[in-house]
Design a protein around this motif. Structure first.
Motif: not given
Length: 440
Positions: A417-418, A420-425
């Protein structure tokens, strides 16, 4: 009661008379696939009961009759069968045990002998053990794995892979809880009814069935949301069996993940491919190689048809082909590495990574040396080559606690999940620039 008949080696045979009177107990591994294959066998006059038991007593029975240095899957399979025989549910003098035997150098060849030894220890040596194999390893007058049964089993395997693949992609997002499981049962019933009528048993009919199966699953209402996709690989029994992996798929689902499990078809093609590789590496009969090439080509043709059917529905992710995975593993392991799951296990991890599923649970059963080499042993190399991969090896054995296994998986999910958030950012600034560029 049927008369007990033995061959020249002293092996108890499953006779024609036993076919009429006996119930064959079948250990569980793949709920959908094995349910269909069991019902196929029933159409040929066999009385089949698939065991869905899942409790600690199975492990205890296995520990009682199987040496504790033997691999965990062997302990579970033998424990489940003996637990069923001793449960009081069956007449022990009218029951037989059904088990697969591939002829390889690992579990799928040796379980049958360990099972017979365990039955003797338990005072149940009069119970016949039937080998399901394509290698002519053991033959029984009352059980014949005919070409027609093999053909139906191949179709059942394909249908099973398709149904499981689609159900896994619907279940985490379904609007109505249980809709995916109801669709699984509906598809199985319709397919088996067709098989009983001689339908769905040609390549063309199979392709037509693929179409309506995909269409039916696509009709399930789902929520539009993104979830972490998690792949499951490992030794074949622990990878697939809820008994072997402590209901791993249910746990991942409860943690908000979409489960991606490579199908059985790749494993079957892998076993056929190994016969071809043996001739290339060590020599052998040209006729054997050609026969295996024809069989392999047919199964691959069916697999490609299944993949094509999934690709026609944009909502679903289609798996890759066996040949594509074989290409990915070049440079990591050779064709001679084929004990247990061999290079296929590493290939499955590579395919998952390349298909956008870098989060992987590698199931490691106790006592499976090949799995520890091609599974856990390859994780560091894969992480070096694919730094964003997020792979965790989970050990399964009689003393492993479920809470410890789940805690390690939760840590992997937190990392996923971390990531995935990094990739979104990282994508956000690029997405913000796109309207500006369009206006220019």
């Amino acid at each position: 009661m049927a008369e007990l008949v033995y061959d020249k080696t002293g092996r108890l045979l499953f006779t024609k008379e036993m076919k009429e009177e006996y119930t064959l107990l079948m250990p569980q591994m793949l709920p959908v696939h094995f349910s269909m294959i069991a019902r196929v066998l029933e159409t040929y006059g066999y009385k089949i009961e698939m065991l869905n038991t899942n409790h600690r007593g199975i492990v205890d029975e296995g520990l009682k009759y199987v040496h504790n240095d033997t691999c965990y899957p062997a302990l579970l399979v033998i424990g489940q069968l003996i637990d069923a025989v001793k449960s009081g549910k069956y007449d022990v003098h009218k029951v037989g045990l059904l088990i697969t035997q591939t002829g390889g150098g690992c579990r799928a060849s040796n379980y049958i002998h360990l099972l017979r030894k365990a039955l003797d220890k338990a005072g149940l040596g009069f119970i016949p053990v039937v080998s399901v194999n394509l290698s002519g390893l053991e033959k029984n007058p009352g059980f014949h794995f005919t070409l027609n049964i093999i053909r139906k089993a191949v179709f059942a395997m394909m249908y099973g892979d398709l149904i499981v693949c689609l159900a896994n992609q619907c279940r985490p997002y379904e609007v109505e809880p249980g809709a995916s499981d109801a669709m699984v049962q509906s598809c199985m019933d319709r397919l088996l009814e067709g098989m009983n009528q001689g339908k769905g048993l040609s390549y063309q009919q199979m392709c037509e069935n693929f179409k309506w199966i995909v269409s039916d699953f696509a009709s399930i209402p789902v929520r539009k949301e993104e979830k972490v996709r998690v792949g499951v690989v490992g030794e074949i029994y622990v990878k697939f069996s809820p008994l072997g992996n402590n209901n791993l798929e249910d746990f991942l689902l409860s943690e908000g993940a979409e489960v991606v499990v490579p199908g059985l078809t790749d494993f079957i093609i892998f076993k056929i491919h190994n016969r071809i590789a043996d001739v290339d590496l060590y020599g052998g009969k040209w006729v054997k190689k050609q026969a295996c090439l024809v069989f392999k080509g047919y199964v691959e043709k069916c697999q490609k048809a299944m993949i094509h059917a999934i690709e026609q529905e944009p909502r679903f992710h289609a798996p890759g082909t066996f040949e594509g995975m074989h290409q990915l593993v070049h440079g990591y392991l050779g064709d001679g590495n084929k004990m247990g799951e061999g290079w296929l296990l590493t290939g499955e991890m590579l395919e998952l990574i390349h298909s956008g599923v870098p989060n992987i649970v590698c199931t490691q059963p106790f006592g499976c040396l090949p799995n520890h080499i091609v599974g856990k042993g390859m994780i560091r190399k894969l992480k070096d080559d694919y730094p964003y991969s997020n792979i965790v090896a989970i050990d399964y054995d009689p003393s492993a606690t479920k809470i410890n296994q789940e805690n390690r998986i939760k840590l992997m999910l937190a990392n996923a999940k971390a990531l995935a958030r990094q990739q979104q950012e990282e994508k956000a600034p690029e997405q913000a620039k796109q309207p500006e560029a369009a206006g220019v």
